[in-house]
Design a protein around this motif. Structure first.
Motif, mmCIF file in Angstrom:
data_model
loop_
_atom_site.group_PDB
_atom_site.id
_atom_site.type_symbol
_atom_site.label_atom_id
_atom_site.label_comp_id
_atom_site.label_asym_id
_atom_site.label_seq_id
_atom_site.Cartn_x
_atom_site.Cartn_y
_atom_site.Cartn_z
ATOM 1 N N GLY A 34 -5.242 53.266 -11.983
ATOM 2 C CA GLY A 34 -3.863 53.659 -12.256
ATOM 3 C C GLY A 34 -3.384 54.906 -11.552
ATOM 4 N N ALA A 35 -4.221 55.530 -10.739
ATOM 5 C CA ALA A 35 -3.814 56.737 -10.017
ATOM 6 C C ALA A 35 -2.607 56.465 -9.127
ATOM 7 N N CYS A 36 -2.571 55.323 -8.507
ATOM 8 C CA CYS A 36 -1.465 54.965 -7.616
ATOM 9 C C CYS A 36 -0.161 54.828 -8.394
ATOM 10 N N ALA A 37 -0.234 54.194 -9.546
ATOM 11 C CA ALA A 37 0.963 54.007 -10.373
ATOM 12 C C ALA A 37 1.505 55.344 -10.862
ATOM 13 N N GLU A 38 0.623 56.257 -11.194
ATOM 14 C CA GLU A 38 1.036 57.574 -11.675
ATOM 15 C C GLU A 38 1.743 58.386 -10.592
ATOM 16 N N VAL A 39 1.316 58.249 -9.348
ATOM 17 C CA VAL A 39 1.863 59.071 -8.269
ATOM 18 C C VAL A 39 3.092 58.450 -7.605
ATOM 19 N N CYS A 40 3.338 57.175 -7.816
ATOM 20 C CA CYS A 40 4.452 56.496 -7.142
ATOM 21 C C CYS A 40 5.800 57.006 -7.664
ATOM 22 N N PRO A 41 6.587 57.654 -6.796
ATOM 23 C CA PRO A 41 7.883 58.186 -7.231
ATOM 24 C C PRO A 41 8.935 57.103 -7.482
ATOM 25 N N TYR A 42 8.676 55.886 -7.036
ATOM 26 C CA TYR A 42 9.646 54.798 -7.174
ATOM 27 C C TYR A 42 9.260 53.802 -8.261
ATOM 28 N N LYS A 43 8.155 54.071 -8.948
ATOM 29 C CA LYS A 43 7.674 53.185 -10.025
ATOM 30 C C LYS A 43 7.479 51.757 -9.516
ATOM 31 N N ALA A 44 6.979 51.653 -8.292
ATOM 32 C CA ALA A 44 6.795 50.353 -7.654
ATOM 33 C C ALA A 44 5.434 49.730 -7.956
ATOM 34 N N ILE A 45 4.558 50.484 -8.642
ATOM 35 C CA ILE A 45 3.210 49.987 -8.890
ATOM 36 C C ILE A 45 2.944 49.913 -10.387
ATOM 37 N N THR A 46 2.406 48.784 -10.789
ATOM 38 C CA THR A 46 1.954 48.611 -12.167
ATOM 39 C C THR A 46 0.494 48.183 -12.125
ATOM 40 N N VAL A 47 -0.208 48.458 -13.200
ATOM 41 C CA VAL A 47 -1.600 48.033 -13.298
ATOM 42 C C VAL A 47 -1.691 47.032 -14.441
ATOM 43 N N THR A 48 -2.117 45.836 -14.099
ATOM 44 C CA THR A 48 -2.241 44.748 -15.064
ATOM 45 C C THR A 48 -3.622 44.124 -14.913
ATOM 46 N N ALA A 49 -4.329 43.995 -16.011
ATOM 47 C CA ALA A 49 -5.669 43.393 -15.992
ATOM 48 C C ALA A 49 -6.577 44.082 -14.982
ATOM 49 N N LYS A 50 -6.524 45.414 -14.966
ATOM 50 C CA LYS A 50 -7.364 46.234 -14.085
ATOM 51 C C LYS A 50 -7.148 45.960 -12.599
#
Length: 57
Positions: A14-30
């Motif tokens: 989830g590090a990528c999702a936390e840093v994305c300023p556009y909220k373009a990344i979600t983490v689903t099922a690891k």
């Protein structure tokens, strides 16, 4: 091109999702998933990923 997640390398931390300023990344099922409609190619996710699982495809 939007960021691309290499499934075999993604640990779903989830590090990528936390840093994305556009909220373009979600983490689903690891697994990180990039929404290409929201990604603005800032590459923050590429630099933060500890496994090198995100590339500029």
């Amino acid at each position: 091109m939007p960021a691309f997640v290499v499934r075999d390398l993604c640990a779903g931390c989830g590090a990528c999702a936390e840093v994305c300023p556009y909220k373009a990344i979600t983490v689903t099922a690891k697994l990180a998933v990039v929404d290409p409609g929201l990604c603005r190619e800032c590459e923050e996710c590429i630099f933060i990923c500890p496994n090198g699982a995100i590339t500029a495809a």
